[in-house]
Design a protein around this motif. Structure first.
Motif, PDB file in Angstrom:
ATOM      1  N   SER A   1      -2.431  -1.887  -0.112  1.00 17.07           N
ATOM      2  CA  SER A   1      -1.490  -2.225  -1.170  1.00 17.07           C
ATOM      3  C   SER A   1      -0.057  -2.125  -0.674  1.00 17.07           C
ATOM      4  N   ALA A   2       0.227  -1.062   0.093  1.00 16.39           N
ATOM      5  CA  ALA A   2       1.572  -0.893   0.643  1.00 16.39           C
ATOM      6  C   ALA A   2       1.910  -2.017   1.615  1.00 16.39           C
ATOM      7  N   LEU A   3       0.916  -2.418   2.424  1.00 11.72           N
ATOM      8  CA  LEU A   3       1.142  -3.520   3.368  1.00 11.72           C
ATOM      9  C   LEU A   3       1.382  -4.824   2.624  1.00 11.72           C
ATOM     10  N   HIS A   4       0.632  -5.036   1.546  1.00 16.65           N
ATOM     11  CA  HIS A   4       0.816  -6.241   0.728  1.00 16.65           C
ATOM     12  C   HIS A   4       2.217  -6.277   0.133  1.00 16.65           C
ATOM     13  N   ASN A   5       2.644  -5.143  -0.424  1.00 15.73           N
ATOM     14  CA  ASN A   5       3.986  -5.070  -1.018  1.00 15.73           C
ATOM     15  C   ASN A   5       5.071  -5.270   0.025  1.00 15.73           C
ATOM     16  N   GLN A   6       4.865  -4.688   1.215  1.00 17.63           N
ATOM     17  CA  GLN A   6       5.865  -4.831   2.268  1.00 17.63           C
ATOM     18  C   GLN A   6       5.949  -6.275   2.746  1.00 17.63           C
ATOM     19  N   THR A   7       4.808  -6.960   2.784  1.00 18.55           N
ATOM     20  CA  THR A   7       4.799  -8.374   3.174  1.00 18.55           C
ATOM     21  C   THR A   7       5.618  -9.205   2.188  1.00 18.55           C
ATOM     22  N   ILE A   8       5.455  -8.898   0.892  1.00 22.80           N
ATOM     23  CA  ILE A   8       6.243  -9.595  -0.130  1.00 22.80           C
ATOM     24  C   ILE A   8       7.723  -9.322   0.073  1.00 22.80           C
TER      25      ILE A   8
ATOM     26  N   ASP B   1      16.455   7.672  -1.798  1.00 26.92           N
ATOM     27  CA  ASP B   1      16.103   8.797  -2.663  1.00 26.92           C
ATOM     28  C   ASP B   1      17.363   9.331  -3.339  1.00 26.92           C
ATOM     29  N   PRO B   2      17.246  10.319  -4.228  1.00 29.72           N
ATOM     30  CA  PRO B   2      18.429  10.809  -4.950  1.00 29.72           C
ATOM     31  C   PRO B   2      19.518  11.388  -4.046  1.00 29.72           C
ATOM     32  N   ARG B   3      19.188  11.735  -2.817  1.00 33.39           N
ATOM     33  CA  ARG B   3      20.200  12.256  -1.884  1.00 33.39           C
ATOM     34  C   ARG B   3      20.885  11.137  -1.109  1.00 33.39           C
ATOM     35  N   GLY B   4      20.406   9.907  -1.305  1.00 32.70           N
ATOM     36  CA  GLY B   4      21.012   8.778  -0.610  1.00 32.70           C
ATOM     37  C   GLY B   4      20.340   8.436   0.705  1.00 32.70           C
ATOM     38  N   ASN B   5      19.222   9.079   1.017  1.00 34.50           N
ATOM     39  CA  ASN B   5      18.522   8.794   2.265  1.00 34.50           C
ATOM     40  C   ASN B   5      17.657   7.547   2.113  1.00 34.50           C
ATOM     41  N   ILE B   6      17.692   6.688   3.119  1.00 37.66           N
ATOM     42  CA  ILE B   6      16.988   5.407   3.057  1.00 37.66           C
ATOM     43  C   ILE B   6      15.489   5.621   3.236  1.00 37.66           C
ATOM     44  N   GLU B   7      14.702   5.056   2.303  1.00 37.06           N
ATOM     45  CA  GLU B   7      13.252   5.151   2.374  1.00 37.06           C
ATOM     46  C   GLU B   7      12.602   3.809   2.696  1.00 37.06           C
ATOM     47  N   GLY B   8      13.264   2.715   2.310  1.00 39.41           N
ATOM     48  CA  GLY B   8      12.717   1.385   2.554  1.00 39.41           C
ATOM     49  C   GLY B   8      13.809   0.416   2.974  1.00 39.41           C
ATOM     50  N   PHE B   9      13.443  -0.529   3.848  1.00 43.19           N
ATOM     51  CA  PHE B   9      14.435  -1.457   4.400  1.00 43.19           C
ATOM     52  C   PHE B   9      13.668  -2.702   4.816  1.00 43.19           C
ATOM     53  N   ASN B  10      13.840  -3.809   4.066  1.00 41.90           N
ATOM     54  CA  ASN B  10      13.031  -4.982   4.377  1.00 41.90           C
ATOM     55  C   ASN B  10      13.674  -5.854   5.457  1.00 41.90           C
TER      56      ASN B  10
END
Length: 255
Positions: A115-122, A134-143
């Protein structure tokens, strides 16, 4: 005795290894749904080392069946992230329960991974950059589009503070705003499109449009930024403005 128990419980046995090295080879060749592993095996690889290789290289779940319960052995076994750990002697019911739970856990993890791979592909096929923090400003995702806009690879930015994507004179403003939002819940930019400047990896400035949204799941907050490079739009606007006031042939003011 163990093989007989497994057969009576309806499992198909693909093979039996007596060394860690043999277990790794058989896991690669046979692709079993599950490996039952004793910790102490013959050969240079013990059960824990073999389990680490099998799990990381082939994504096959491992359950330890062992008579050893020493703290240092348990600590080492945890490093291989086993799907179960059962001490000898054990009943048939205990064995069945541990195996079924391990298979269920592995199936759930694989579904989540797909599911995560599918979402990342989109996300990677979107024209807009998508950055999650996240709430501290740290990057969790970057397409992929965000990589093209800012010139970073994903590995460069994951875990970094989002301020690396901003001109230096805007960073303190962002930090103060995020801190205030976390303390008071006050929102000035969420859900409101805005145009501002971003900073690429090479230090150059890029005009961007930004739309920030906020989601909360299981008490965990994530901010999602949709980003678009508007460099070409700005150029087009400047050209339209120039054509409105200057003759395109002579370059002289027409008003």
């Amino acid at each position: 005795d163990l093989q007989q128990q497994l057969l009576e419980q309806g499992y198909l046995l693909l093979g039996h290894a007596t060394t860690g090295e043999q277990a790794v080879i058989m896991a690669e060749q046979l692709h079993p749904s599950l490996v039952l592993m004793d910790i102490h095996l013959a050969g240079e690889l013990d059960g824990i080392n073999a389990a680490q290789i099998i799990r990381t290289r082939f994504q096959i779940p491992v359950v330890f069946l062992t008579a050893y319960a020493a703290e240092e052995v348990l600590a080492r076994a945890k490093l291989s992230e086993p799907y179960g750990y059962i001490l000898k002697p054990f009943s048939e019911r205990e064995l069945y329960t541990v195996i079924e739970m391990a298979l269920f856990k592995h199936k759930t993890e694989m579904e989540l991974r797909e599911s995560a791979l599918h979402n990342q592909t989109i996300l990677d096929n979107m024209a807009d950059g998508v950055v999650t923090i996240d709430p501290r400003g740290n990057i969790e995702g970057f397409n992929k589009a965000a990589c093209e806009i800012f010139g970073y690879e994903v590995a460069d930015v994951i875990g970094q503070n989002v301020t690396i994507l901003m001109p230096e004179n805007n960073r303190n403003v962002h930090i103060n705003y995020l801190d205030k939002h976390n303390r008071t819940g006050h929102s000035r930019i969420i859900g409101k499109p805005q145009e501002l400047e971003g900073q690429r990896k090479d230090g150059s400035i890029v005009p961007i449009s930004l739309l920030v949204s906020k989601i909360e799941r299981n008490g965990r907050v994530t901010f999602i930024g949709l980003i678009r490079d508007i460099t070409q739009r700005r150029r087009d606007e400047e050209e339209i403005n120039r054509l409105a006031f200057y003759d395109p042939l002579t370059g002289l003011p027409n008003r």
